[in-house]
Design an enzyme around this catalytic site. Structure first.
Site, PDB file in Angstrom:
ATOM      1  N   HIS A   1       0.852  -1.183   0.000  1.00  0.00           N
ATOM      2  CA  HIS A   1       0.000   0.000   0.000  1.00  0.00           C
ATOM      3  C   HIS A   1       0.890   1.236   0.000  1.00  0.00           C
ATOM      4  O   HIS A   1       1.992   1.236   0.561  1.00  0.00           O
ATOM      5  CB  HIS A   1      -0.929   0.016   1.225  1.00  0.00           C
ATOM      6  CG  HIS A   1      -1.856   1.197   1.248  1.00  0.00           C
ATOM      7  ND1 HIS A   1      -1.509   2.402   1.832  1.00  0.00           N
ATOM      8  CD2 HIS A   1      -3.106   1.364   0.755  1.00  0.00           C
ATOM      9  CE1 HIS A   1      -2.518   3.256   1.704  1.00  0.00           C
ATOM     10  NE2 HIS A   1      -3.497   2.648   1.052  1.00  0.00           N
ATOM     11  N   CYS A   2       0.427   2.275  -0.668  1.00  0.00           N
ATOM     12  CA  CYS A   2       1.147   3.546  -0.662  1.00  0.00           C
ATOM     13  C   CYS A   2       0.136   4.673  -0.546  1.00  0.00           C
ATOM     14  O   CYS A   2      -1.008   4.558  -1.018  1.00  0.00           O
ATOM     15  CB  CYS A   2       1.993   3.726  -1.924  1.00  0.00           C
ATOM     16  SG  CYS A   2       1.064   3.939  -3.444  1.00  0.00           S
ATOM     17  N   GLU A   3       0.548   5.708   0.122  1.00  0.00           N
ATOM     18  CA  GLU A   3      -0.307   6.881   0.242  1.00  0.00           C
ATOM     19  C   GLU A   3      -0.025   7.835  -0.905  1.00  0.00           C
ATOM     20  O   GLU A   3       0.792   7.555  -1.782  1.00  0.00           O
ATOM     21  CB  GLU A   3      -0.092   7.518   1.614  1.00  0.00           C
ATOM     22  CG  GLU A   3      -0.477   6.572   2.747  1.00  0.00           C
ATOM     23  CD  GLU A   3      -0.390   7.219   4.115  1.00  0.00           C
ATOM     24  OE1 GLU A   3      -0.045   8.413   4.178  1.00  0.00           O
ATOM     25  OE2 GLU A   3      -0.664   6.524   5.111  1.00  0.00           O
TER      26      GLU A   3
END
Length: 1266
Positions: free
Chosen positions: A125-127
């Site tokens: 996951h990445c923001e």
């Protein structure tokens, strides 16, 4: 196995995208939409619930890439479901990658988690804004696990999962070149014993830019450099800092024009270590606005030869930038910290009037050279100020680069401090506190046992935040802000170090994980500091170049709206222990088979008759290969790894099928497909005159029963057409019946003519009498008809051959029977001995008309015909036959039965012919040839032969064609056999290039080292020559004496362009130049300096060397060394066939790296000496190249020697003249003394003569008197 996986493949839950086996990515990472916090929580909870329903027995580990110091809503949601979260930073100093140590921690953590059990899942996951880093880390993971090969292909495959504009939206600069460089660090980890290797502390000496870009729009730019990285003097502090920036004061920032300089060399003299970021900016004329030119990110541990050369495709630039020329290149020159040396600076005091002649010596020079202009019509005062400005700029460069903390320390004490700090750092192998790890409690659901073990082990290696270092970092930040107000930097104290030790086996991985204490149950591991760092704006050049990022998908706190723009960096630190052992799953076989809809099968090969009408000129050899291809080339299955990518990511592109392309390309060549032999294709290729009677059925059946032609045998020689011609006026006689033997030959030739078009077939004999031809060559075969008489029955067989007539090349017909009166009457042939085979042609120049009165006109008369002897054709055939009689007979027999295949030719004829010529020069058996390549034996082949082998390496299409051949390999030609042998070697072309580089490496290194030595020697000789220095000082005094009282006077030096003007400035009498006068003065006052040319022995050979070519040679050596490293990394997976190749290549690489490192050090030192030589004469290295300096000096030396010789000859001539003048008075006195007695004697004789005459006259008078 692939079918089994396909049947049991399970579609991932909604909201997740499967990258590879058990590795998933949240699809919200591919979106730029902004999420409300409540909606985001609902979305994330739904994805997690579906995941747990889909994989009820699975344990999940989440890797999250986010801005350090900000609140993560995803962590709050996932921690409620008992998922473990590990946070990583989203960039490294604004670059879309992470340091090597952080990469190593991520890769080993992922590998260890996946190897703990088959039910462990990895979620990525990445923001907002972190998609480039996530894609980069995913590509590194796939390469690390050896699921994909090829850095560029793997990275491009990951980026295709998201919209292409997403990368440009989040990164104003193209990060792919630096990302590929770091992916190469991962793929080549098997070349070193320890990975990542220990950091090297180096000194960046200078940056060389070749073919500078036009950034300002005025043909140049004003470069400015910033360097970020770890300070090598503070080993414990691994936070990145601003190590170097170009000062904006003084003359450090100058404009370089493309028209003035092709090469720009900028001295840096900065100590670097670890992961380094170099930014090159161009400053506008207002000295405020900055434009990013390019960026380079690298790790010093992988700088093998102390030099890094990059072209325009290997540096990070703005998207769609067009200012960089094609030949743009960046050269970074390094040296070891203890061996670094500063640039030799020009000392203007050496040009003072110390050892030269005083100005009083030239008091009389004005009367010789008054009113003579020998200096350019420019302001001499301005030139003097420019020279002084150069000296000030150089001095300020040294003052600006000096570090305040190093003042007062000697080099030896600095080296001792670094050594002591390195020893202390190696001893500090444990982190100070475990209580500073950011954790999130999740009381709802405790983690599983495997998660507890992984957390307990990984706690020893997570990112630690040392609060005690925060004050020191803030003070350092304030100090940097005070030094450069325009720089807004934030240095965080976050550090990280990987936990993994590669020394233990995978079997002990479960035992090596200690039991997790209950205090860590339900906690998420975070790789970010607990307190947010102070925000700072984006760098001005980045903010202006790229579009602002969209609103983040995750909500942020209202009190910190600018946290999304923070560029905080997390750097690695030392691990806690070495007792960890995580499994390495290199070479894992986790693959997923694509669905049936994604499988691409090879279409069935179309029938050969479908292309039969495409061309009227077939090729039997190519036809044979095409006939074999439907059976020998089945549908090639797709690569499992390629089909996995199609199924996983739903890409619109299909895997490349080499076999399909090959078949399509072959069938798409109409010129190589002969018409099939069928009833529908028996049409004439060209229109004919009145057609003959219908052929008998026997001919029809004979033609239709011909089978498809096999590869042809040598065709039978054609039977020459016999013309029984007569003069044009009388009508032609009735044609006699044709002989039976030529008729049968014609039938046999007609049967064999379609499969054997390369040679003309045998035709029946014509007895018709055509009119005299109007053109020299006879008509082509298959079109020989009698236009003045209807064709008899035998020519019906000949006319039946007309459909294949155009396929036969036109050849002249040789007469074989007795000719009637007409042309060619001198040739009398015995009909019994008519030739049965082809004779060698007599290449004469044929006449078509006999001029009246000529020899040939008389020959046409019947009375002259008997003078020509009969020709015995038997003897003529035995002497001048084109082939042996038995071979000709065998050819006729074979042609009657049909051609038999001898050799199968699959490769294009011209390429195969050239390949056989090359192999005939090599004279090495094919088996020994491949063994020599794999064993790198230089005794069997030379460099030229290896280069020829590289030219004839089989292409991909040729490999596919040979793989599809299932016939007898003994029937293949020599070229095909050579290609098959070369195909046994993996990546044979790359191995041959490595072999060629190895063979030429020693000579290349030697030649380049000699050339660099000549340049270095020339620079040293000129600078160290005391005699030459005194001559230059004398010239300065002479010029000041001439220019005394003018604006050009009182000079402290002069430019090199002034030296040739010594010979151009003449005295008033035009008998002497200023160069002659200089030599005269030196010979009188200081004659010991006249032989200064002996001290400049290397000056002339240095003029034959261009530094540009030396730089190209250096780049070629570095590129060749990179290819060696790349091939060595790839050949590790080749198996036993490349075992010996790897062993020999590793030894060569170890030797070559040491040689190149030494050569790079010499190259850097020569560059410094060249710059020092140019500065020695007060010139600008950017505008005055080395070649101009040495050519000017050599020209001065030659003019000086010539003037000195002429002065010597003039002195000799004057000495002889003076001696002659001194001899003149002595010669005149001797003449007077000699002349005086002679006159007296003459007078006495005259007196005596007169007395005798008087006496005789008196006697005569007495006798005559009476």
């Amino acid at each position: 196995m692939a079918l089994f996986r396909k049947l049991f493949y399970r579609k991932p839950p909604d909201g997740l995208l499967e990258i590879c086996d058990r590795v998933f990515v949240f699809d919200c990472c591919f979106s730029t939409d902004s999420w409300e916090e409540e909606n985001y929580k609902v979305y994330m909870a739904g994805v997690v619930n579906q995941l747990q329903e889909h994989f009820p027995e699975a344990s999940s580990l989440v890797f999250n890439f986010r801005e350090v110091g900000t609140r993560s809503v995803m962590a709050d949601v996932l921690s409620e479901h008992g998922l473990t979260i590990m946070d990583y930073p989203r960039h490294y100093e604004g670059c879309s990658l992470l340091p090597v140590e952080v990469m190593h921690h991520f890769l080993r953590s992922s590998e260890s988690w996946l190897s703990l059990g088959p039910n462990n899942l990895l979620l990525m996951h990445c923001e907002s804004g972190a998609w480039p880093v996530l894609a980069f880390m995913l590509a590194a993971l796939l390469i690390y696990r050896k699921q994909y090969s090829g850095e560029s292909k793997t990275l491009d495959m990951i980026y295709k999962q998201a919209p292409r504009e997403l990368l440009r939206l989040f990164s104003p600069l193209n990060p792919i070149p630096s990302q590929l460089r770091y992916l190469q660090y991962v793929s080549r980890r098997n070349l070193v014993s320890e990975w990542p290797p220990l950091d090297r502390a180096l000194t960046m000496d200078c940056v060389i830019l070749r073919f500078i870009p036009d950034v300002s729009g005025q043909g140049g730019f004003r470069p400015m450099f910033r360097i970020y990285g770890q300070d090598p003097f503070f080993v414990d502090d691994k936070k990145p800092k601003l190590l170097y920036t170009t000062p904006k004061k003084g003359k450090h920032l100058r404009v370089y024009k493309q028209a003035e300089c092709e090469l720009v060399k900028i001295d840096i003299n900065c100590h670097v270590q670890g992961d380094i970021v170099i930014e090159c900016l161009s400053l506008n004329d207002d000295m405020e606005r900055e434009v990013m030119m390019f960026r380079v990110v690298f790790n010093t541990a992988f700088i093998r030869s102390n030099i890094l050369m990059l072209n325009r495709d290997e540096v990070d630039t703005l998207w769609h930038i067009k200012e960089f020329p094609k030949g743009f290149r960046v050269e970074l020159l390094f040296s070891d910290m203890d061996a670094a040396s500063s640039v030799d600076l020009m000392n203007f005091s050496s040009l003072e009037e110390k050892d030269g002649l005083p100005i009083e010596v030239f008091s009389k020079v004005h009367e010789f050279f008054n009113q003579v202009d020998w200096v350019d019509q420019t302001d001499a005062t301005r030139n003097m100020f420019q020279q002084l400005a150069i000296a000030n700029a150089v001095q300020e460069g040294l003052d600006g680069n000096s570090s305040p903390r190093l003042q007062g320390l000697s080099p030896k004490s600095i080296h001792d401090i670094m050594k002591h700090a390195a020893i202390e750092n190696s001893a500090k192998f444990k982190l100070s506190s475990m209580s500073e790890v950011e954790t999130i409690d999740t009381p709802e659901k405790p983690p599983t046992d495997s998660v507890k073990k992984f957390i307990a082990e990984d706690v020893h290696s997570v990112l630690q935040i040392n609060n005690q270092e925060q004050n020191a970092s803030e003070d350092a930040t304030k100090l940097l802000h005070q030094e450069s107000p325009s720089l807004k930097l934030v240095h965080h104290s976050a550090t990280v170090k990987p936990l993994v030790d590669d020394s233990k086996s995978p079997e002990n991985a479960e035992e090596n994980f200690p039991k997790s204490p209950s205090a860590h149950d339900g906690k998420a591991i975070s790789f970010s500091p607990p307190t947010p760092s102070p925000p700072h704006p984006v760098r001005p050049q980045l903010a202006q170049a790229g579009a602002p990022p969209p609103p983040p998908p995750l909500p942020a706190a209202a009190s910190k709206p600018s946290e999304q723009l923070q560029h905080s960096v997390v750097q690695a630190t030392e691990p806690l222990s070495q007792g960890n052992s995580w499994m390495s799953l290199a070479g894992s076989t986790f693959q997923t088979v694509p669905n049936e809809k994604n499988l691409i099968t090879l279409p069935p090969t179309p029938p050969l008759a479908s292309t039969s009408h495409a061309s009227p000129e077939p090729s039997s050899k190519t036809t044979n290969s095409l006939l074999l291809s439907p059976q020998a080339s089945p549908a090639t299955p797709t690569n499992p790894s390629k089909t996995v990518s199609v199924d996983f990511f739903g890409a619109a592109t299909s895997p490349h099928l080499g076999a399909s392309d090959n078949v399509a390309s072959n069938l798409g060549q109409p010129a190589r497909s002969p018409p099939p032999i069928s009833n529908s294709d028996k049409k004439p290729a060209l229109p004919r005159p009145p057609p003959p009677p219908p052929p008998p059925p026997m001919q029809h059946s004979t033609v239709t029963k011909v089978p498809p032609p096999p590869p042809p045998a040598p065709p039978a020689p054609p039977t020459p057409i016999v013309h029984t011609s007569s003069p044009p006026p009388p009508p032609p006689p009735p044609p006699p019946p044709a002989p039976p033997t030529p008729q049968s030959n014609g039938i046999s030739a007609m049967k064999s003519s379609p499969p054997a078009p390369p040679a003309p077939p045998r035709l029946p004999t014509h007895s018709a009498s055509p009119p005299p031809p109007t053109a020299p060559p006879p008509p082509p075969l298959g079109q020989t008809r009698a236009p003045s008489a209807p064709p008899p029955p035998p020519p019906k067989l000949g006319t039946k051959l007309s459909p294949s007539g155009p396929n036969v090349p036109p050849t002249p017909a040789l007469p074989t029977g007795p000719l009637s009166s007409g042309k060619g009457r001198m040739l009398r042939v015995n009909l019994k001995n008519s030739p049965a085979k082809k004779l060698k042609p007599y290449h004469w120049l044929k006449l078509t008309r006999a001029v009246n009165g000529s020899l040939w006109a008389e020959t046409q008369m019947s009375s002259e015909a008997s003078k020509a002897p009969d020709i015995d054709m038997t003897e003529l055939e035995s002497l001048f036959s084109a082939s042996a009689p038995e071979q000709a007979g065998k050819s006729r027999l074979d042609s009657s039965r049909g051609p038999k295949p001898e050799k199968v030719q699959l490769i294009e004829h011209r390429r195969a012919y050239n390949c056989e010529i090359m192999l005939s020069k090599v004279k090495v058996p094919l088996q020994d040839l491949t063994n020599s390549v794999l064993n790198l034996e230089e005794s069997a082949l030379d460099a030229d032969q290896v280069e020829n082998l590289i030219k004839f390496c089989p292409t991909r299409e040729e490999m596919e064609l040979l793989k599809g051949y299932t016939g007898d390999k003994d029937k293949l030609g020599k070229c095909e056999l050579f290609f098959l042998e070369m195909m046994k070697v993996p990546r044979v072309e790359t191995k041959l290039r490595v072999f060629s580089f190895k063979m030429q490496f020693t000579s290349q290194i030697s030649e380049l080292r000699n050339s660099l030595g000549v340049v270095n020697s020339a620079a040293e000789q000129v600078k160290n020559s005391e005699k030459f220095k005194r001559i230059m000082q004398t010239i300065l005094s002479l010029g000041n004496a001439l220019n005394q009282g003018t604006a050009r006077g009182a000079a402290v030096g002069f430019k090199l362009d002034s030296l040739p003007k010594l010979s151009e400035t003449r005295a008033r009498n035009n008998r002497m130049t200023l160069m002659h006068y200089l030599c005269k003065i030196l010979a009188e006052k200081i004659p010991e300096v006249l032989d200064f040319t002996k001290e400049l022995s290397s000056l002339e050979p240095a003029t034959k060397i261009q530094l540009k070519f030396l730089a190209e040679e250096m780049q070629a050596i570095n590129k060749g060394l990179e290819k060696v490293v790349q091939e060595l990394s790839l050949s590790e997976n080749d198996g036993p066939i490349s075992h010996n190749f790897n062993k020999i290549l590793k030894e060569f690489l170890h030797y070559a790296e040491a040689e190149v490192r030494s050569l790079a050090s010499l190259y850097s030192g020569v560059g410094r000496n060249v710059d020092g030589l140019i500065l020695y004469f007060g010139e600008d290295p950017a505008k005055c190249p080395f070649e101009q300096v040495v050519s000017t000096l050599l020209n001065f030396v030659r003019l000086f020697n010539r003037a000195h010789e002429e002065n010597g000859k003039q002195l000799e001539a004057e000495a002889k003249k003076n001696a002659a003048e001194k001899e003149k008075p002595k010669t005149g006195g001797l003449d007077t003394e000699i002349k005086k007695p002679l006159n007296e004697e003459v007078k006495e004789e005259k007196t005596k003569t007169s007395g005798l005459g008087k006496e005789m006259s008196d006697r005569l008078k007495e006798r005559t008197a009476p």
